[in-house]
Design a protein around this motif. Structure first.
Motif, mmCIF file in Angstrom:
data_model
loop_
_atom_site.group_PDB
_atom_site.id
_atom_site.type_symbol
_atom_site.label_atom_id
_atom_site.label_comp_id
_atom_site.label_asym_id
_atom_site.label_seq_id
_atom_site.Cartn_x
_atom_site.Cartn_y
_atom_site.Cartn_z
ATOM 1 N N LYS A 133 0.830 -1.211 0.000
ATOM 2 C CA LYS A 133 0.000 0.000 0.000
ATOM 3 C C LYS A 133 0.865 1.263 0.000
ATOM 4 N N ILE A 134 0.456 2.225 -0.813
ATOM 5 C CA ILE A 134 1.084 3.536 -0.833
ATOM 6 C C ILE A 134 -0.011 4.568 -0.607
ATOM 7 N N GLU A 135 0.171 5.400 0.400
ATOM 8 C CA GLU A 135 -0.733 6.522 0.671
ATOM 9 C C GLU A 135 0.033 7.794 0.320
ATOM 10 N N MET A 136 -0.611 8.696 -0.415
ATOM 11 C CA MET A 136 0.032 9.951 -0.791
ATOM 12 C C MET A 136 -0.892 11.109 -0.448
ATOM 13 N N GLU A 137 -0.284 12.231 -0.091
ATOM 14 C CA GLU A 137 -1.035 13.453 0.173
ATOM 15 C C GLU A 137 -0.273 14.618 -0.447
ATOM 16 N N LEU A 138 -0.963 15.377 -1.291
ATOM 17 C CA LEU A 138 -0.385 16.536 -1.965
ATOM 18 C C LEU A 138 -1.119 17.782 -1.493
ATOM 19 N N ALA A 175 -4.437 2.596 -8.795
ATOM 20 C CA ALA A 175 -5.028 3.554 -7.860
ATOM 21 C C ALA A 175 -6.297 2.960 -7.273
ATOM 22 N N ASP A 176 -6.397 2.962 -5.959
ATOM 23 C CA ASP A 176 -7.596 2.484 -5.282
ATOM 24 C C ASP A 176 -8.551 3.629 -4.981
ATOM 25 N N ALA A 177 -7.997 4.779 -4.617
ATOM 26 C CA ALA A 177 -8.838 5.918 -4.251
ATOM 27 C C ALA A 177 -8.081 7.213 -4.504
ATOM 28 N N ALA A 178 -8.834 8.241 -4.883
ATOM 29 C CA ALA A 178 -8.274 9.576 -5.071
ATOM 30 C C ALA A 178 -9.327 10.587 -4.647
ATOM 31 N N ASN A 179 -8.908 11.548 -3.860
ATOM 32 C CA ASN A 179 -9.806 12.612 -3.434
ATOM 33 C C ASN A 179 -9.062 13.936 -3.598
ATOM 34 N N VAL A 180 -9.609 14.849 -4.411
ATOM 35 C CA VAL A 180 -8.967 16.127 -4.672
ATOM 36 C C VAL A 180 -9.950 17.237 -4.333
ATOM 37 N N GLU A 181 -9.499 18.189 -3.530
ATOM 38 C CA GLU A 181 -10.332 19.320 -3.141
ATOM 39 C C GLU A 181 -9.586 20.622 -3.395
ATOM 40 N N SER A 182 -10.346 21.656 -3.711
ATOM 41 C CA SER A 182 -9.820 23.017 -3.740
ATOM 42 C C SER A 182 -10.525 23.725 -2.599
ATOM 43 N N ARG A 183 -9.743 24.342 -1.729
ATOM 44 C CA ARG A 183 -10.359 24.958 -0.563
ATOM 45 C C ARG A 183 -9.576 26.180 -0.129
ATOM 46 N N LYS A 184 -10.204 26.957 0.752
ATOM 47 C CA LYS A 184 -9.485 28.092 1.311
ATOM 48 C C LYS A 184 -8.311 27.543 2.101
ATOM 49 N N GLU A 185 -7.197 28.241 2.009
ATOM 50 C CA GLU A 185 -6.001 27.806 2.719
ATOM 51 C C GLU A 185 -6.258 27.793 4.215
ATOM 52 N N THR A 186 -5.794 26.735 4.856
ATOM 53 C CA THR A 186 -5.945 26.641 6.303
ATOM 54 C C THR A 186 -4.848 27.471 6.961
ATOM 55 N N HIS A 187 -5.239 28.247 7.961
ATOM 56 C CA HIS A 187 -4.271 29.057 8.692
ATOM 57 C C HIS A 187 -3.684 28.242 9.826
ATOM 58 N N GLN A 188 -2.440 28.537 10.148
ATOM 59 C CA GLN A 188 -1.759 27.845 11.238
ATOM 60 C C GLN A 188 -2.172 28.467 12.569
ATOM 61 N N PRO A 189 -2.006 27.761 13.685
ATOM 62 C CA PRO A 189 -2.336 28.335 14.993
ATOM 63 C C PRO A 189 -1.626 29.672 15.182
ATOM 64 N N GLY A 190 -2.356 30.636 15.720
ATOM 65 C CA GLY A 190 -1.772 31.961 15.932
ATOM 66 C C GLY A 190 -2.068 32.924 14.802
ATOM 67 N N THR A 220 -2.316 0.552 -4.609
ATOM 68 C CA THR A 220 -1.867 -0.797 -4.278
ATOM 69 C C THR A 220 -0.912 -1.258 -5.378
ATOM 70 N N CYS A 221 0.208 -1.841 -4.979
ATOM 71 C CA CYS A 221 1.198 -2.346 -5.934
ATOM 72 C C CYS A 221 1.358 -3.858 -5.734
ATOM 73 N N GLU A 222 1.256 -4.618 -6.824
ATOM 74 C CA GLU A 222 1.428 -6.073 -6.753
ATOM 75 C C GLU A 222 2.870 -6.452 -6.444
ATOM 76 N N ALA A 223 3.821 -5.632 -6.915
ATOM 77 C CA ALA A 223 5.244 -5.912 -6.700
ATOM 78 C C ALA A 223 5.913 -4.680 -6.073
ATOM 79 N N PRO A 224 5.595 -4.409 -4.791
ATOM 80 C CA PRO A 224 6.099 -3.182 -4.167
ATOM 81 C C PRO A 224 7.625 -3.106 -4.094
ATOM 82 N N GLU A 225 8.283 -4.250 -4.166
ATOM 83 C CA GLU A 225 9.755 -4.241 -4.157
ATOM 84 C C GLU A 225 10.320 -3.511 -5.371
ATOM 85 N N ASN A 226 9.492 -3.351 -6.414
ATOM 86 C CA ASN A 226 9.926 -2.637 -7.620
ATOM 87 C C ASN A 226 9.611 -1.145 -7.583
#
Length: 194
Positions: free
Chosen positions: A51-56, A103-118, A142-148
């Protein structure tokens, strides 16, 4: 019984990596990007077993050429077109063919930028004050041959004119690695991280 416990250990390791992804993204943004830097995005990758999880996370300016929340029909169309491109994760981020990934799942959103604490809260924006947007995408592969899975190439920089740099955080059972992908170097060597 040993097989059950190995499976349980693997499940716990996967869960720990998935739970760590948002914290890694926030930590990387604080450390490397600050609250908002045009041209720079963050790509977090967690690899465990097959399994590979990615977040952009990337500023709207990098993806669609404007940083405010889309208001016109043309701007809204540009956002939808960008979301469609980003949804095709294995086209934007190419893994080695030998790894046989899907690819098992993909979720893409455009949103207002989240502000950091403070920082001021989005709800407190004053009329006429500029609002920043960002794109946030999450993927499960999901990759059948993750070693590659020995590398990653991207067309992100050619698809999105404003993108200049991706700060990449890779987490595997072997540990964490940080790297950068740029227009001049749109690939990442993952040899030895598995």
């Amino acid at each position: 019984m040993a097989k059950v416990s190995a499976t349980a250990a693997s499940a716990l390791a996967s869960l720990a990596i998935l739970v760590a992804l948002p914290a890694l993204a926030e930590q990387a943004e604080h450390r490397q990007l600050g609250p908002h830097v045009h041209g720079q995005g963050t790509l977090d990758i967690a690899i465990d077993g097959n399994k590979i999880e990615m977040e952009l996370v990337a500023p709207g300016m990098d993806i669609v050429g404007f940083e405010h929340v889309a208001t016109t029909d043309d701007q809204k169309a540009a956002v939808e077109k960008a979301k469609a491109k980003l949804t095709d994760v294995l086209n934007v981020f190419k893994l080695p063919v030998a790894a046989k990934c899907k690819a098992d799942a993909a979720n893409v959103e455009s949103r207002k930028e989240t502000h950091q604490p403070g920082e001021k809260d989005d709800d407190d924006d004053k009329p006429g004050e500029p609002q920043h947007s960002e794109f946030h995408a999450t993927y499960t592969i999901t990759c059948e041959a993750p070693e590659n899975v020995t590398g990653l190439e991207t067309v992100y920089f050619s698809d999105f004119a404003g993108g200049q740099l991706l700060n990449v955080n890779v987490t595997t059972p072997k540990g964490q690695t940080q790297a950068q992908m740029t227009r001049a170097k749109p690939s990442l060597d993952l040899t030895g991280v598995m």
